[in-house]
Motif scaffolding. Structure first.
Motif, PDB file in Angstrom:
ATOM      1  N   UNK A  35       5.212   3.624   6.975  1.00 34.29           N
ATOM      2  CA  UNK A  35       4.477   4.434   5.880  1.00 34.29           C
ATOM      3  C   UNK A  35       3.060   4.430   5.813  1.00 34.29           C
ATOM      4  N   UNK A  37       0.669   4.996   2.607  1.00 34.04           N
ATOM      5  CA  UNK A  37       0.610   5.447   1.024  1.00 34.04           C
ATOM      6  C   UNK A  37      -1.022   5.429   0.869  1.00 34.04           C
ATOM      7  N   UNK A  39      -3.732   5.426  -2.400  1.00 28.58           N
ATOM      8  CA  UNK A  39      -3.888   4.902  -3.733  1.00 28.58           C
ATOM      9  C   UNK A  39      -5.320   5.340  -4.429  1.00 28.58           C
ATOM     10  N   UNK A  43      -4.757   4.584  -9.439  1.00 32.60           N
ATOM     11  CA  UNK A  43      -3.794   3.381  -9.257  1.00 32.60           C
ATOM     12  C   UNK A  43      -2.481   3.608  -8.652  1.00 32.60           C
ATOM     13  N   UNK A  44      -1.879   4.794  -9.056  1.00 33.78           N
ATOM     14  CA  UNK A  44      -0.761   5.155  -8.502  1.00 33.78           C
ATOM     15  C   UNK A  44      -0.620   5.094  -6.947  1.00 33.78           C
ATOM     16  N   UNK A  45       0.383   4.326  -6.445  1.00 35.84           N
ATOM     17  CA  UNK A  45       0.652   4.257  -5.022  1.00 35.84           C
ATOM     18  C   UNK A  45       1.538   5.574  -4.777  1.00 35.84           C
ATOM     19  N   UNK A  47       3.435   7.936  -1.866  1.00 34.17           N
ATOM     20  CA  UNK A  47       3.713   8.323  -0.471  1.00 34.17           C
ATOM     21  C   UNK A  47       3.003   9.246   0.251  1.00 34.17           C
ATOM     22  N   UNK A  50       6.124   9.285   6.222  1.00 36.26           N
ATOM     23  CA  UNK A  50       6.791   8.350   6.593  1.00 36.26           C
ATOM     24  C   UNK A  50       7.412   8.491   7.981  1.00 36.26           C
ATOM     25  N   UNK A  91      -2.991   2.622   2.229  1.00 36.84           N
ATOM     26  CA  UNK A  91      -2.461   1.387   2.767  1.00 36.84           C
ATOM     27  C   UNK A  91      -1.155   1.841   3.929  1.00 36.84           C
ATOM     28  N   UNK A 102       8.572  -4.264   1.617  1.00 39.63           N
ATOM     29  CA  UNK A 102       7.804  -3.512   2.353  1.00 39.63           C
ATOM     30  C   UNK A 102       6.703  -4.611   2.671  1.00 39.63           C
ATOM     31  N   UNK A 104       2.596  -4.666   3.743  1.00 37.35           N
ATOM     32  CA  UNK A 104       1.651  -3.997   3.345  1.00 37.35           C
ATOM     33  C   UNK A 104       0.372  -4.562   4.249  1.00 37.35           C
ATOM     34  N   UNK A 106      -4.087  -4.547   4.648  1.00 35.77           N
ATOM     35  CA  UNK A 106      -4.984  -4.637   3.425  1.00 35.77           C
ATOM     36  C   UNK A 106      -5.778  -3.486   2.952  1.00 35.77           C
TER      37      UNK A 106
END
Lengths: 114, 113
Positions: A35, A37, A39, A43-45, A47, A50, A91, A102, A104, A106
């Motif tokens: 995946x 992601x 951000x 702050x909301x991650x 998607x 995929x 990410x 998951x 992740x 950095x």
């Protein structure tokens, strides 16, 4: 141990240009999902895209596409026609099929410049 | 369809106190996972619940605990807060048993002073 490495802590790109974010991972499993992601400062991650490891075809979602190289364990994200709203932390993550969490990287901070 | 809802959005607590964070998953999702995000450590997995059972647990001390209710809502509790617990706590829900697609809430920003 399963790990994800994003070697570019920060990147910048001019609006409307194309940028590629790198990601490598390490796992001994054969079935997994990858995946990307996003951000943003909110702050909301979110998607972005995929990829199932058993699928050879690279996933695409509008301006976002991946280059999945299973043998090399590489999973890069290409953003075409970059927009100011693409400015965010990105990410890379993967999950092994089954009941695992998951993992992740950095993150890479991407700045789109007008 | 409503997304993942985390409450509260912000919290300030004092060392030694305890805190409870809440997460309401997307309707129909039965899996809820919690992650801690800090600048130094990045995103670290705390635990995952599926149908009220803890299915996975990360490498965190016992001060961190959680639970899931019959409506799939989940709570996370941290007792005896330490300064190092200051972080963004993210909750993710998944509609698949294998968690092959996770949707995140906006997180709870916890500051311990």
């Amino acid at each position: 141990a399963q790990t994800v490495t994003q070697s570019q802590p920060e990147m910048s790109v001019q609006e409307a240009e194309t940028v590629t974010l790198s990601c490598t991972y390490d796992t001994s499993e054969n079935n997994y999902y990858l995946f990307w992601y996003k951000q943003p400062p909110s702050r909301q991650m979110i998607l972005v895209i995929r990829q199932e490891a058993y699928k050879q075809q690279n996933a695409t979602e509008n301006r976002f596409s991946v280059n999945f190289q299973k043998a090399a364990k590489s999973f890069s994200l290409k953003i075409s026609d970059s927009q100011l709203g693409d400015t965010a932390m990105y990410f890379c993550a993967f999950i092994v099929s089954g009941n695992t969490p998951l993992v992740f990287g950095k993150g890479t901070r991407l700045s789109v410049i007008a | 369809k409503a997304g993942v809802t985390q409450t509260p959005r912000y919290l300030i607590k004092t060392r030694g106190q305890q805190v409870t964070l809440s997460c309401s998953p997307i309707s129909g999702h039965r899996s809820v996972s919690w992650y801690q995000q800090t600048p130094g450590q990045g995103l670290q997995f705390l635990f995952e619940y599926f149908s009220e059972t803890q299915r996975n647990k990360g490498n965190f001390p016992g001060r961190f605990s959680g639970r899931q209710f019959s409506n799939s809502r989940s709570e996370m509790n941290v007792s005896t807060l330490e300064l190092g617990d200051s972080a963004l706590y993210l909750c993710a829900s998944s509609g698949t048993r294998k968690n092959t697609e996770a949707f995140f809430g906006q997180g709870t920003r916890l500051t311990v002073v």
